[in-house]
Design a protein around this motif. Structure first.
Motif, PDB file in Angstrom:
ATOM      1  N   UNK A  70       0.852  -1.177   0.000  1.00 15.70           N
ATOM      2  CA  UNK A  70       0.000   0.000   0.000  1.00 15.70           C
ATOM      3  C   UNK A  70       0.893   1.233   0.000  1.00 15.70           C
ATOM      4  N   UNK A  71       0.947   1.940  -1.125  1.00 14.48           N
ATOM      5  CA  UNK A  71       1.821   3.118  -1.205  1.00 14.48           C
ATOM      6  C   UNK A  71       1.457   4.160  -0.157  1.00 14.48           C
ATOM      7  N   UNK A  72       2.497   4.754   0.411  1.00 15.92           N
ATOM      8  CA  UNK A  72       2.287   5.732   1.478  1.00 15.92           C
ATOM      9  C   UNK A  72       2.776   7.099   1.020  1.00 15.92           C
ATOM     10  N   UNK A  73       2.066   8.124   1.434  1.00 21.55           N
ATOM     11  CA  UNK A  73       2.446   9.491   1.069  1.00 21.55           C
ATOM     12  C   UNK A  73       3.832   9.800   1.617  1.00 21.55           C
ATOM     13  N   UNK A  74       4.589  10.525   0.822  1.00 21.13           N
ATOM     14  CA  UNK A  74       5.931  10.913   1.255  1.00 21.13           C
ATOM     15  C   UNK A  74       7.009   9.922   0.869  1.00 21.13           C
ATOM     16  N   UNK A  75       6.611   8.730   0.485  1.00 21.00           N
ATOM     17  CA  UNK A  75       7.599   7.729   0.064  1.00 21.00           C
ATOM     18  C   UNK A  75       7.949   7.896  -1.405  1.00 21.00           C
ATOM     19  N   UNK A  76       9.175   7.559  -1.720  1.00 20.54           N
ATOM     20  CA  UNK A  76       9.632   7.559  -3.110  1.00 20.54           C
ATOM     21  C   UNK A  76       9.730   6.119  -3.575  1.00 20.54           C
ATOM     22  N   UNK A  77       9.212   5.846  -4.749  1.00 20.87           N
ATOM     23  CA  UNK A  77       9.214   4.493  -5.285  1.00 20.87           C
ATOM     24  C   UNK A  77       9.968   4.506  -6.611  1.00 20.87           C
ATOM     25  N   UNK A  78      10.927   3.600  -6.705  1.00 20.11           N
ATOM     26  CA  UNK A  78      11.662   3.444  -7.958  1.00 20.11           C
ATOM     27  C   UNK A  78      11.290   2.112  -8.583  1.00 20.11           C
ATOM     28  N   UNK A  79      11.261   2.104  -9.889  1.00 21.32           N
ATOM     29  CA  UNK A  79      11.024   0.863 -10.613  1.00 21.32           C
ATOM     30  C   UNK A  79      12.287   0.500 -11.371  1.00 21.32           C
ATOM     31  N   UNK A  80      12.743  -0.718 -11.178  1.00 22.53           N
ATOM     32  CA  UNK A  80      13.857  -1.262 -11.946  1.00 22.53           C
ATOM     33  C   UNK A  80      13.329  -2.504 -12.658  1.00 22.53           C
ATOM     34  N   UNK A  81      13.576  -2.581 -13.939  1.00 23.62           N
ATOM     35  CA  UNK A  81      13.183  -3.791 -14.656  1.00 23.62           C
ATOM     36  C   UNK A  81      14.194  -4.063 -15.753  1.00 23.62           C
ATOM     37  N   UNK A  82      14.351  -5.335 -16.034  1.00 23.48           N
ATOM     38  CA  UNK A  82      15.234  -5.743 -17.124  1.00 23.48           C
ATOM     39  C   UNK A  82      14.470  -6.755 -17.961  1.00 23.48           C
ATOM     40  N   UNK A  83      14.477  -6.525 -19.259  1.00 17.79           N
ATOM     41  CA  UNK A  83      13.858  -7.494 -20.142  1.00 17.79           C
ATOM     42  C   UNK A  83      14.511  -7.447 -21.501  1.00 17.79           C
ATOM     43  N   UNK A  84      14.760  -8.603 -22.044  1.00 21.73           N
ATOM     44  CA  UNK A  84      15.312  -8.716 -23.405  1.00 21.73           C
ATOM     45  C   UNK A  84      16.538  -7.811 -23.588  1.00 21.73           C
ATOM     46  N   UNK A  85      17.384  -7.790 -22.585  1.00 27.43           N
ATOM     47  CA  UNK A  85      18.613  -7.015 -22.672  1.00 27.43           C
ATOM     48  C   UNK A  85      18.427  -5.520 -22.458  1.00 27.43           C
ATOM     49  N   UNK A  86      17.234  -5.086 -22.170  1.00 27.93           N
ATOM     50  CA  UNK A  86      16.986  -3.657 -21.974  1.00 27.93           C
ATOM     51  C   UNK A  86      16.642  -3.358 -20.524  1.00 27.93           C
ATOM     52  N   UNK A  87      17.083  -2.172 -20.088  1.00 27.10           N
ATOM     53  CA  UNK A  87      16.793  -1.757 -18.709  1.00 27.10           C
ATOM     54  C   UNK A  87      15.666  -0.747 -18.720  1.00 27.10           C
ATOM     55  N   UNK A  88      14.897  -0.789 -17.676  1.00 23.76           N
ATOM     56  CA  UNK A  88      13.784   0.149 -17.499  1.00 23.76           C
ATOM     57  C   UNK A  88      13.943   0.787 -16.139  1.00 23.76           C
ATOM     58  N   UNK A  89      13.710   2.089 -16.095  1.00 21.76           N
ATOM     59  CA  UNK A  89      13.829   2.767 -14.795  1.00 21.76           C
ATOM     60  C   UNK A  89      12.807   3.879 -14.703  1.00 21.76           C
ATOM     61  N   UNK A  90      12.290   4.052 -13.512  1.00 22.56           N
ATOM     62  CA  UNK A  90      11.438   5.201 -13.251  1.00 22.56           C
ATOM     63  C   UNK A  90      11.470   5.500 -11.765  1.00 22.56           C
ATOM     64  N   UNK A  91      11.083   6.703 -11.445  1.00 31.08           N
ATOM     65  CA  UNK A  91      11.004   7.089 -10.037  1.00 31.08           C
ATOM     66  C   UNK A  91       9.803   8.006  -9.860  1.00 31.08           C
ATOM     67  N   UNK A  92       9.106   7.808  -8.773  1.00 31.39           N
ATOM     68  CA  UNK A  92       7.963   8.659  -8.488  1.00 31.39           C
ATOM     69  C   UNK A  92       7.800   8.806  -6.988  1.00 31.39           C
ATOM     70  N   UNK A  93       7.153   9.886  -6.612  1.00 27.28           N
ATOM     71  CA  UNK A  93       6.829  10.079  -5.199  1.00 27.28           C
ATOM     72  C   UNK A  93       5.318  10.012  -5.047  1.00 27.28           C
ATOM     73  N   UNK A  94       4.865   9.466  -3.957  1.00 26.54           N
ATOM     74  CA  UNK A  94       3.432   9.429  -3.704  1.00 26.54           C
ATOM     75  C   UNK A  94       3.056  10.696  -2.951  1.00 26.54           C
TER      76      UNK A  94
END
Lengths: 353, 266
Positions: B101-125
């Motif tokens: 359950x996402x909480x306000x004030x927290x920062x969430x990063x997404x890391x993913x790897x697929x088919x040799x490619x990297x994915x990244x994102x960052x967001x704050x709730x």
């Protein structure tokens, strides 16, 4: 002069327009990854069912459940001498470092495999490692050979006591700490994460559960509380009470009542070790000591944390070696965990190889 | 003088026409696959997971099975430390093993790897939006003053309530805004009411709801195609939309948000 001003204006205008015509700079290639073998290992362990956080853990089996049972393989990991002096009929003596090889090279399909040690705690530790690897038909004998026959029960009976430092314990609550990174460990980067898990489990299976020679320096996987600790070590290390509030707090009120070593943090089974909860509130840069009611569950947890790279160690016999007298009160919820002669079945055993 | 002026204008014309980027559209345009990532982290609500899919060639008939990527390795990291592994589910999303359950004030990063490619994102709730005042402007829309909090951005919807039920609401946000300084008010407005609601009778039952978002949502909102929301990430791809998911040939939104309370316009 007027011409000059017009030309100057046109040049300025051209500069602004040209700037807008420049191609956008190429996007920088993004290379992000979590870059942590422990994180990938945690993911794999969760994928395999997150054993330690399910009701499958601990995978204990009692002497009465296996007495005269068919379709059961008994693997006794005690020393050769201990085995020769007496073992469960049909048991196989095996070194703990050979457990994985044995189980992968011998078919145990449709059978239960029971790991046997002297007190049940070493068996609990190694069984947990095997379960984390994915071998799901392996169990540890609760209380070990001590529960099979009185002739082997001394290891437990002599451990039952109030520890020397009990008066320094406290009932004060200590909150879980700040989150820290997962610990790291050496691994072969060329291997898949499944290969890394295999190597890790194999490495940990080769470690002796209790090594008397290192008692006062680097702790072995397990320690006896009275042999290892003095007052100073409470603050330098991280203690986990793995159980419920009845284990954490002693009955009675006030902070002076001896509940747990100073600084001990309560971790509740099946919840607090989950990755979404407080796994990473365990410091990765400290030595961790874990106790439970009777040493079995904490041995399972110690195996899990060591697999992830934590410097975790189990306190032998749990509460039975910390405040045994308190557990003898029938009104205390810990009463059922207090070891007693009633746990010893006095079944027959064989001698020799 | 006149000659000089004409020459300068002529030169200027040459510059301007020379800057024009002419895209030659070839009939046989080579297909370029994009990875599309979509996730909403809504404060206080069970995280529904990350969708990781691929775009498909135009000439290929659409198949969800072909679009969904099933073997990515993905993690969320909270506040730069806490690792939450994600696992592929049969519904095509990657979710934590347990309820998150996402909480306000927290920062969430997404890391993913697929088919040799990297994915990244960052967001704050973001936190729960704090409305200060509201008015109905010319019987057409609602203007609301919201207290600016950190780097959040805000949007508002109007809703018509009948009894305890919501009978209608605006299709979308009119605008996504933020203030210039923290702890100062920012004014946002809803879309215009539908014509049938622009009378006193309905306006008595009009409510609004403010949504707060991570600041990256504003850039996306301003640049999304034809000003329509991207609901189906399996179909859309490319263009000049400002996404907040990064990677080689990767697009998508990984956005923290918070839904405010239903408030009656006074």
């Amino acid at each position: 002069m007027r011409n000059f001003n017009i030309i100057r204006l046109l040049i300025l205008l051209s500069i602004f327009l040209l700037k807008g015509c420049l191609e956008n700079p190429p996007l920088v290639s993004v290379k992000y990854n979590i870059n942590s073998t422990s994180a990938e290992l945690l993911q794999l362990l969760e994928f395999k069912g997150d054993y330690i956080n399910t009701s499958l853990a601990p995978s204990l089996i009692t002497a009465s459940e296996i007495y005269n049972s068919a379709n059961t393989i008994f693997l006794d990991i005690r020393t050769n001498m201990e085995f020769t002096n007496g073992h469960i009929p049909g048991a196989i003596n095996i070194n703990h470092s050979d457990l994985l090889e044995y189980l992968t090279n011998n078919s145990t399909f449709g059978k239960k495999v029971v790991i046997i040690s002297s007190s049940g705690q070493a068996a609990a530790y190694y069984t947990s490692l095997l379960r984390l690897y994915g071998i799901n038909n392996v169990f540890s004998l609760k209380y070990g050979m001590a529960s099979w026959n009185m002739d082997f029960a001394d290891i437990w009976l002599k451990a039952l006591k109030n520890c020397y430092l009990l008066s320094t314990f406290t009932n004060r609550n200590f909150d879980k700490g700040k989150y820290s990174d997962l610990p790291g460990f050496d691994s072969d980067k060329n291997k898949t994460i499944e290969g890394i898990l295999y190597d890790r489990i194999n490495l940990l299976l080769k470690e002796d559960f209790y090594d008397d020679s290192s008692a006062y320096t680097q702790p072995s996987v397990s320690v006896e509380f009275d042999s290892y600790f003095d007052n100073d070590q409470f603050t330098n290390n991280f203690f986990i009470c793995f159980g419920d509030k009845y284990l954490y707090y002693s009955p009675g009120k006030g902070e002076d009542v001896p509940g747990h070593p100073i600084g001990t943090v309560l971790y509740q089974p099946y919840e607090d070790l989950k990755s979404i909860n407080f796994l990473q509130a365990i410091p990765s840069d400290k030595t961790i000591f874990i106790y439970c009611n009777d040493g079995h569950l904490s041995a399972y947890v110690t195996a899990y944390l060591r697999t992830l790279g934590y410097n975790a160690h189990q306190i032998l016999f749990g509460a039975n070696s910390l405040f045994y007298q308190r557990m003898l009160d029938p009104n205390n919820p810990l009463y059922r965990y207090a070891f007693s002669n009633s746990f010893i079945m006095n079944y027959q055993y064989e001698k020799g190889m | 003088m006149r000659k000089v002026t004409l020459i300068c204008l002529f030169l200027l014309l040459i510059f301007l026409t020379g800057c024009e980027n002419t895209d030659t559209i070839e009939i046989n345009l080579e297909y370029e696959e994009f990875i599309v990532v979509q996730a909403n982290l809504i404060r206080g609500m069970d995280f529904e997971g990350v969708s990781i899919t691929r775009t498909l060639p135009l000439e290929k008939s659409y198949s969800k099975d072909d679009a969904i990527i099933k073997d990515a390795s993905a993690f969320i990291r909270i506040n730069g430390v806490q690792i939450i592994p994600l696992h592929y589910n049969n519904d095509g999303t990657y979710k934590p093993l347990y309820k998150l359950i996402p909480a306000a004030g927290n920062t969430y990063e997404l890391f993913a790897q697929t088919e040799g490619r990297s994915v990244y994102s960052i967001t704050a709730v973001p936190s729960v939006p704090d409305p200060l005042s509201s008015i109905i402007r010319n019987n057409k829309c609602i203007e609301i003053e919201v207290m600016q909090n950190n780097d959040e951005v805000y949007g508002a919807l109007w809703l018509i309530k009948s009894g305890t039920s919501i009978v209608d609401k605006s299709d979308d946000f009119q605008v996504i805004e933020s203030g210039s300084t923290n702890n100062s008010p920012v004014t946002i407005r809803t879309q215009d009411f539908k014509k049938e609601y622009q009378n006193v009778e309905y306006l008595k039952n009009i409510y609004y709801k403010i949504f707060s978002f991570d600041k990256a949502y504003r850039d996306y909102f301003k640049t999304r195609i034809n000003n329509t929301p991207i609901d189906n990430s399996l179909l859309y791809g490319g263009g000049s939309v400002i996404w907040n998911v990064h990677g080689d040939n990767v697009i998508g939104l990984f956005i923290g948000s918070c839904e405010g309370d239903l408030v009656k316009v006074r």
